[in-house]
Design an enzyme around this catalytic site. Structure first.
Site, PDB file in Angstrom:
ATOM      1  N   ARG A 173       0.827  -1.209   0.000  1.00 43.58           N
ATOM      2  CA  ARG A 173       0.000   0.000   0.000  1.00 43.58           C
ATOM      3  C   ARG A 173       0.862   1.259   0.000  1.00 43.58           C
ATOM      4  O   ARG A 173       0.411   2.311  -0.410  1.00 43.58           O
ATOM      5  CB  ARG A 173      -0.886   0.036   1.258  1.00 43.58           C
ATOM      6  CG  ARG A 173      -2.020  -0.950   1.265  1.00 43.58           C
ATOM      7  CD  ARG A 173      -2.721  -0.938   2.607  1.00 43.58           C
ATOM      8  NE  ARG A 173      -3.250   0.352   2.980  1.00 43.58           N
ATOM      9  CZ  ARG A 173      -4.420   0.851   2.595  1.00 43.58           C
ATOM     10  NH1 ARG A 173      -5.201   0.131   1.818  1.00 43.58           N
ATOM     11  NH2 ARG A 173      -4.826   2.036   2.991  1.00 43.58           N
ATOM     12  N   ARG A 177       9.739   6.126  -2.760  1.00 41.73           N
ATOM     13  CA  ARG A 177      10.045   6.997  -3.900  1.00 41.73           C
ATOM     14  C   ARG A 177      11.494   7.474  -3.865  1.00 41.73           C
ATOM     15  O   ARG A 177      12.049   7.690  -2.790  1.00 41.73           O
ATOM     16  CB  ARG A 177       9.129   8.217  -3.893  1.00 41.73           C
ATOM     17  CG  ARG A 177       7.666   7.857  -3.986  1.00 41.73           C
ATOM     18  CD  ARG A 177       6.887   8.958  -4.694  1.00 41.73           C
ATOM     19  NE  ARG A 177       5.457   8.657  -4.641  1.00 41.73           N
ATOM     20  CZ  ARG A 177       4.650   9.130  -3.712  1.00 41.73           C
ATOM     21  NH1 ARG A 177       5.097   9.953  -2.789  1.00 41.73           N
ATOM     22  NH2 ARG A 177       3.381   8.789  -3.726  1.00 41.73           N
ATOM     23  N   ARG A 249      -8.728  -6.061  13.500  1.00 35.55           N
ATOM     24  CA  ARG A 249      -8.250  -5.057  14.438  1.00 35.55           C
ATOM     25  C   ARG A 249      -9.267  -3.923  14.500  1.00 35.55           C
ATOM     26  O   ARG A 249      -9.902  -3.581  13.494  1.00 35.55           O
ATOM     27  CB  ARG A 249      -6.907  -4.478  13.967  1.00 35.55           C
ATOM     28  CG  ARG A 249      -5.793  -5.460  13.904  1.00 35.55           C
ATOM     29  CD  ARG A 249      -5.325  -5.926  15.242  1.00 35.55           C
ATOM     30  NE  ARG A 249      -4.528  -4.929  15.952  1.00 35.55           N
ATOM     31  CZ  ARG A 249      -4.048  -5.122  17.180  1.00 35.55           C
ATOM     32  NH1 ARG A 249      -4.299  -6.244  17.843  1.00 35.55           N
ATOM     33  NH2 ARG A 249      -3.327  -4.177  17.756  1.00 35.55           N
ATOM     34  N   ARG A 279      -0.646   6.814  15.660  1.00 38.02           N
ATOM     35  CA  ARG A 279      -0.534   8.116  14.986  1.00 38.02           C
ATOM     36  C   ARG A 279      -1.422   9.137  15.692  1.00 38.02           C
ATOM     37  O   ARG A 279      -2.297   8.769  16.486  1.00 38.02           O
ATOM     38  CB  ARG A 279      -0.914   7.989  13.506  1.00 38.02           C
ATOM     39  CG  ARG A 279      -2.284   7.425  13.259  1.00 38.02           C
ATOM     40  CD  ARG A 279      -2.543   7.221  11.760  1.00 38.02           C
ATOM     41  NE  ARG A 279      -3.821   6.550  11.547  1.00 38.02           N
ATOM     42  CZ  ARG A 279      -4.307   6.236  10.363  1.00 38.02           C
ATOM     43  NH1 ARG A 279      -3.625   6.493   9.263  1.00 38.02           N
ATOM     44  NH2 ARG A 279      -5.478   5.640  10.254  1.00 38.02           N
ATOM     45  N   GLU A 300      -4.436   7.750  18.121  1.00 37.63           N
ATOM     46  CA  GLU A 300      -5.071   6.531  17.623  1.00 37.63           C
ATOM     47  C   GLU A 300      -4.362   5.288  18.159  1.00 37.63           C
ATOM     48  O   GLU A 300      -3.139   5.181  18.066  1.00 37.63           O
ATOM     49  CB  GLU A 300      -5.044   6.550  16.089  1.00 37.63           C
ATOM     50  CG  GLU A 300      -5.706   5.355  15.445  1.00 37.63           C
ATOM     51  CD  GLU A 300      -5.898   5.536  13.942  1.00 37.63           C
ATOM     52  OE1 GLU A 300      -6.003   6.700  13.466  1.00 37.63           O
ATOM     53  OE2 GLU A 300      -5.934   4.519  13.236  1.00 37.63           O
ATOM     54  N   TYR A 348      -9.402  -5.280   3.134  1.00 39.37           N
ATOM     55  CA  TYR A 348      -8.896  -3.968   3.523  1.00 39.37           C
ATOM     56  C   TYR A 348      -9.104  -3.054   2.316  1.00 39.37           C
ATOM     57  O   TYR A 348      -8.267  -2.988   1.427  1.00 39.37           O
ATOM     58  CB  TYR A 348      -7.407  -4.167   3.822  1.00 39.37           C
ATOM     59  CG  TYR A 348      -6.593  -3.036   4.407  1.00 39.37           C
ATOM     60  CD1 TYR A 348      -7.099  -1.766   4.620  1.00 39.37           C
ATOM     61  CD2 TYR A 348      -5.274  -3.270   4.763  1.00 39.37           C
ATOM     62  CE1 TYR A 348      -6.305  -0.774   5.179  1.00 39.37           C
ATOM     63  CE2 TYR A 348      -4.468  -2.293   5.316  1.00 39.37           C
ATOM     64  CZ  TYR A 348      -5.002  -1.039   5.511  1.00 39.37           C
ATOM     65  OH  TYR A 348      -4.201  -0.061   6.054  1.00 39.37           O
ATOM     66  N   ASP A 350     -10.100   0.672   0.493  1.00 42.40           N
ATOM     67  CA  ASP A 350     -10.222   2.122   0.618  1.00 42.40           C
ATOM     68  C   ASP A 350     -11.610   2.552   0.135  1.00 42.40           C
ATOM     69  O   ASP A 350     -12.294   1.802  -0.579  1.00 42.40           O
ATOM     70  CB  ASP A 350      -9.143   2.815  -0.233  1.00 42.40           C
ATOM     71  CG  ASP A 350      -7.755   2.633   0.370  1.00 42.40           C
ATOM     72  OD1 ASP A 350      -7.658   2.512   1.604  1.00 42.40           O
ATOM     73  OD2 ASP A 350      -6.765   2.620  -0.390  1.00 42.40           O
TER      74      ASP A 350
HETATM   75  N1  UDP Z   1       3.066   1.369   8.098  1.00 47.31           N
HETATM   76  C1  UDP Z   1       4.205   1.423   8.859  1.00 47.31           C
HETATM   77  N2  UDP Z   1       4.694   2.633   9.249  1.00 47.31           N
HETATM   78  C2  UDP Z   1       4.071   3.790   8.941  1.00 47.31           C
HETATM   79  C3  UDP Z   1       2.902   3.732   8.148  1.00 47.31           C
HETATM   80  C4  UDP Z   1       2.418   2.506   7.748  1.00 47.31           C
HETATM   81  O1  UDP Z   1       4.775   0.400   9.190  1.00 47.31           O
HETATM   82  O2  UDP Z   1       4.544   4.861   9.356  1.00 47.31           O
HETATM   83  C5  UDP Z   1       2.566   0.037   7.678  1.00 47.31           C
HETATM   84  C6  UDP Z   1       1.556  -0.514   8.672  1.00 47.31           C
HETATM   85  O3  UDP Z   1       1.695  -1.918   8.754  1.00 47.31           O
HETATM   86  C7  UDP Z   1       0.230  -0.138   8.060  1.00 47.31           C
HETATM   87  C8  UDP Z   1       0.522  -0.309   6.569  1.00 47.31           C
HETATM   88  O4  UDP Z   1       1.880   0.110   6.436  1.00 47.31           O
HETATM   89  O5  UDP Z   1      -0.816  -0.964   8.487  1.00 47.31           O
HETATM   90  C9  UDP Z   1      -0.380   0.461   5.637  1.00 47.31           C
HETATM   91  O6  UDP Z   1      -0.312   1.817   5.982  1.00 47.31           O
HETATM   92  P1  UDP Z   1      -1.484   2.842   5.646  1.00 47.31           P
HETATM   93  O7  UDP Z   1      -0.991   4.183   6.002  1.00 47.31           O
HETATM   94  O8  UDP Z   1      -1.962   2.587   4.281  1.00 47.31           O
HETATM   95  O9  UDP Z   1      -2.588   2.416   6.700  1.00 47.31           O
HETATM   96  P2  UDP Z   1      -4.042   3.044   6.998  1.00 47.31           P
HETATM   97  O10 UDP Z   1      -3.973   4.535   6.801  1.00 47.31           O
HETATM   98  O11 UDP Z   1      -4.982   2.332   6.104  1.00 47.31           O
HETATM   99  O12 UDP Z   1      -4.226   2.684   8.433  1.00 47.31           O
END
Ligand code: UDP
Length: 387
Positions: A173, A177, A249, A279, A300, A348, A350
């Site tokens: 996901r 870059r 989860r 976060r 969160e 999962y 979007d």
């Molecule tokens: N992830 C991580 N570190 C970060 C952000 C994301 O390890 O700083 C991993 C984590 O396992 C997460 C996955 O990447 O579940 C997908 O991240 P995304 O931001 O897409 O998650 P969402 O916003 O859907 O919770």
């Protein structure tokens, strides 16, 4: 007149209601056990400050599908928004997703894009080319140092299991870059609706003959009363958990009020396992076109979904897949129940994917209905189900 039930007033249910009610003479009852619409996309303004709150975590609409983008904009004004996420890590403050700025600052370099690409390729652990899990995928793509600082702790907090227990697709996901583009998404279109997501869901269902029953649980025994049921709740629950529960989860939040600019950015990830939350979102920054003196932040947290919790992220472990296969077999016997959306298909997804699938599914269902053919049970013939 035909009477249909739609279970769940999230995007799946609302799009189906909108399409079916617009296409044929019918009565539609939409059931939702919660007291608000829009499922986990629910937003509302905090009465004290007027700040638009995303009650189940940050929702930024992004899609590369022109069709989905044009469809959803009929129901709201969208304002441009680019999600630029930052990370607080044990090694300092960085920009995400991992990009040229992150790499240069993390390793104390001044690489050009191709130099950075070669440097990171060197760090990548080649034996994991065909990565079988999240950890292998991360080690292959970015090597151990970046994996441990940016992904390992965050992922353990978010998913509650070791990254070797998780599918590689979760990491896919996130883009990596080799330029300074710090847009969190690769999508062509990205925006936030001016008056939130719940207003969109209300407008989608604001059609004569659609009746919404909030605070109302749909019981399996109601199926017989309807000509068709579109179910977007959890598939294991639909079948009374007879084969066991699918693991997920859930997220929960600690809300804090303040004044001024609390963290200077909409979303900041905290990647260390030592910090209990994953976060922090500062919600007024999701509407940068508005002015608010006061602020609200949501820390969160993540936990295993227990009875009564709202599932957010499907775990999709090996046992879950076995259990899911049994429910899918039961579902395939149904003649007048269809399953769609994140919970019913245990994926999962979007927001844009949910909307897109619901649009395609309603077209498919309506044409099968008109032709008196067998009605579809799952979106895309069930080919995308995670078994
Ligand atoms: N992830 C991580 N570190 C970060 C952000 C994301 O390890 O700083 C991993 C984590 O396992 C997460 C996955 O990447 O579940 C997908 O991240 P995304 O931001 O897409 O998650 P969402 O916003 O859907 O919770």
């Amino acid at each position: 007149m035909k009477t249909f039930a739609i279970v769940g007033a999230g995007f799946s249910g609302a799009v189906i209601a909108n399409r079916i009610a617009s296409a044929m003479e019918c009565r539609i009852l939409v059931f939702d056990r919660r007291e608000h619409l829009a499922g986990n996309c629910h937003t509302s303004r905090d009465p004290a400050t007027g700040i638009m709150e995303h009650h189940y975590g940050p929702h930024i609409f992004h899609t590369s599908s022109r069709k989905t983008w044009d469809y959803i904009r009929q129901f709201s004004e969208f304002r441009p928004f680019v999600n630029r996420v930052k990370a607080v890590t044990p090694r300092g403050f960085f920009t995400l997703p991992i990009n040229l700025t992150t790499i240069n600052q993390f390793f104390g370099k001044t690489f050009h894009p191709e130099e950075a690409r070669e440097f990171i390729a060197e760090k990548g652990e080649k034996q994991f080319k065909d990565a079988k899990n999240f950890e292998e995928q991360a080690l292959f793509l970015v090597g151990r140092e970046l994996y441990e600082i940016f992904f390992k702790g965050y992922t353990i907090k978010q998913w509650g299991v070791h990254p070797t227990e998780l599918p590689a697709t979760i990491l896919k996901r996130l883009p990596i870059r080799f330029n300074c583009d710090d847009n969190y998404y690769n999508s062509t279109f990205q925006a936030i609706p001016s008056d939130g997501y719940t207003a969109i869901v209300e407008r989608l269902m604001n059609i004569e003959h659609i009746e919404i029953k909030q605070n109302t649980n749909f019981e399996n025994s109601f199926v017989g009363e309807f000509d068709h049921v579109f179910f977007s709740g959890a598939i294991d629950e639909f079948y009374g958990n007879v084969h066991g529960r699918l693991c997920s989860r859930s997220v929960y939040f600690e809300k804090q009020r303040g004044t001024g600019d609390w963290q200077g950015n909409p979303v900041i990830n905290h990647t260390s396992q030592e910090v209990p939350y994953t976060r922090i979102a500062e919600h007024k920054h999701f509407t940068p076109w508005e002015e608010h003196e006061k602020t609200i932040v949501f820390k969160e947290f993540s936990k295993f979904t227990a009875v009564g919790d709202i599932p957010s992220y499907p775990m999709q472990g090996k046992e879950d897949k076995r259990v899911l296969a049994k429910y899918i077999n039961m579902a395939k016997q149904e003649e007048k129940v269809s399953f769609l959306g994140r919970l019913a298909t245990y994926r999962y997804l979007d927001m844009d994917a949910v909307i897109n699938e619901a649009l395609d599914f309603s077209d498919e269902w309506l044409s099968a209905k008109a032709a008196n053919e067998k009605l579809p049970i799952f979106p895309n013939g069930g080919r995308d189900l995670p078994i």
